[in-house]
Structure formats: structure tokens, C-alpha cells
Scaffold this active site. Structure first.
Site, PDB file in Angstrom:
ATOM      1  N   GLU A   1      42.186  35.270  43.411  1.00 29.49           N
ATOM      2  CA  GLU A   1      41.886  36.470  42.201  1.00 29.49           C
ATOM      3  C   GLU A   1      41.191  35.418  41.130  1.00 29.49           C
ATOM      4  OE1 GLU A   1      40.427  38.436  39.842  1.00 29.49           O
ATOM      5  OE2 GLU A   1      41.234  39.778  41.535  1.00 29.49           O
ATOM      6  N   LYS A   2      40.105  35.518  40.833  1.00 30.19           N
ATOM      7  CA  LYS A   2      39.469  34.569  39.947  1.00 30.19           C
ATOM      8  C   LYS A   2      39.738  35.096  38.291  1.00 30.19           C
ATOM      9  CE  LYS A   2      35.135  37.414  40.059  1.00 30.19           C
ATOM     10  NZ  LYS A   2      33.988  37.443  40.870  1.00 30.19           N
ATOM     11  N   HIS A   3      40.345  36.009  37.945  1.00 32.51           N
ATOM     12  CA  HIS A   3      40.708  36.246  36.647  1.00 32.51           C
ATOM     13  C   HIS A   3      42.086  35.701  36.363  1.00 32.51           C
ATOM     14  CE1 HIS A   3      37.604  39.255  37.625  1.00 32.51           C
ATOM     15  NE2 HIS A   3      36.989  39.094  36.390  1.00 32.51           N
TER      16      HIS A   3
ATOM     17  N   HIS B   1      35.093  31.844  37.833  1.00 30.21           N
ATOM     18  CA  HIS B   1      34.861  32.996  37.007  1.00 30.21           C
ATOM     19  C   HIS B   1      33.494  32.735  36.412  1.00 30.21           C
ATOM     20  CE1 HIS B   1      34.779  35.936  33.853  1.00 30.21           C
ATOM     21  NE2 HIS B   1      35.647  36.752  34.728  1.00 30.21           N
TER      22      HIS B   1
ATOM     23  N   HIS C   1      29.190  38.902  31.822  1.00 34.05           N
ATOM     24  CA  HIS C   1      30.567  38.981  32.194  1.00 34.05           C
ATOM     25  C   HIS C   1      31.332  37.424  31.774  1.00 34.05           C
ATOM     26  CE1 HIS C   1      33.118  39.203  36.334  1.00 34.05           C
ATOM     27  NE2 HIS C   1      33.629  39.419  35.224  1.00 34.05           N
TER      28      HIS C   1
ATOM     29  N   CYS D   1      39.219  39.623  30.416  1.00 38.04           N
ATOM     30  CA  CYS D   1      37.784  39.543  30.862  1.00 38.04           C
ATOM     31  C   CYS D   1      37.281  40.852  30.342  1.00 38.04           C
ATOM     32  CB  CYS D   1      37.735  39.624  32.308  1.00 38.04           C
ATOM     33  SG  CYS D   1      36.386  39.797  33.242  1.00 38.04           S
TER      34      CYS D   1
ATOM     35  N   HIS E   1      36.939  43.260  33.519  1.00 40.09           N
ATOM     36  CA  HIS E   1      38.085  43.477  34.204  1.00 40.09           C
ATOM     37  C   HIS E   1      39.401  43.643  33.562  1.00 40.09           C
ATOM     38  CE1 HIS E   1      34.941  42.056  37.180  1.00 40.09           C
ATOM     39  NE2 HIS E   1      35.273  43.198  37.725  1.00 40.09           N
TER      40      HIS E   1
END
Length: 117
Positions: free
Chosen positions: A15-17, A42, A48, A105, A108
């Protein structure tokens, strides 16, 4: 709903976040690196992006964490040049404890991670 119920976490390798934490102890210093998008980059574009990263340290035996770094990414770049959401902080301590990172983010939401130090 409480704000804490909106904080997300996951395996940072998938998960990139999720902020990735690297912690090194040496000579009474705790060197902390927090980066969003280490394994999966990311997209830090104007549309974004990671708006901020906060770093906390909770000493062993303490009830609450202490904020040791707060970083706002108010400039992200333009055209083909974009910043990477990565920060480093050093704190003076002989204590062990837990390091937390919280990132935001703009699309997100809130993400967190923690490691023993």
C-alpha cells in the site's frame, strides 16, 4: 465517528500510502526516516499528493506520544519535477519506545505506521 476511526493502516510493501519508518539508534540519538511510497511510489502531483507527515515518539513507560516532527509539503513541483514525501529527524534520547508516523493524502486520507525503537 471519531477522527481516530478514519486513520488507515496496511502493509507498506503493498500500500503506497503507508509511511515507511526506518529507525537507527546511535550515541544517544534516535535517527528517524519516514517516507510515503518507498516500495510503491506515491504520485506526488498537484492533483494527488501527500500534504504532510507527522512523526511521534512514545518513550517506554510514558502514557502519551511526543510530537517530534511536523512537515508540510506545500510545494509539490511542476511539469516533470515533483518532490518525494520523505522526511528525517534526529532526537536526543537514551530511552527505548515506539516511533509513529502519520501522513495525509489529499485523496485517500490519513495513514499511520509504527515501529519499536
Amino acid at each position: 465517528m471519531k477522527l481516530t476511526e478514519t486513520v488507515q493502516t496496511a502493509d507498506w510493501k503493498a500500500e503506497k500510502h503507508v509511511p515507511v519508518l526506518h529507525v537507527e539508534k546511535a550515541d544517544g540519538l534516535l535517527k528517524i526516516k519516514a517516507q510515503v511510497g518507498e516500495e510503491i511510489e506515491h504520485p506526488n502531483t498537484l492533483e494527488h499528493h501527500i500534504a504532510w507527515i507527522k512523526v511521534f515518539f512514545k518513550p517506554e513507560g510514558s502514557k502519551f506520544p511526543i510530537e517530534v516532527g511536523s512537515y508540510n509539503f506545500s510545494a509539490h513541483g511542476e511539469e516533470e519535477i515533483f518532490s518525494k514525501p520523505m522526511v528525517e529527524v534526529e532526537i536526543k534520547t537514551e530511552k527505548s519506545g515506539e516511533v509513529y508516523a502519520l501522513s495525509y493524502c489529499n485523496i485517500h486520507g490519513l495513514w499511520e505506521n509504527s515501529v519499536e525503537a
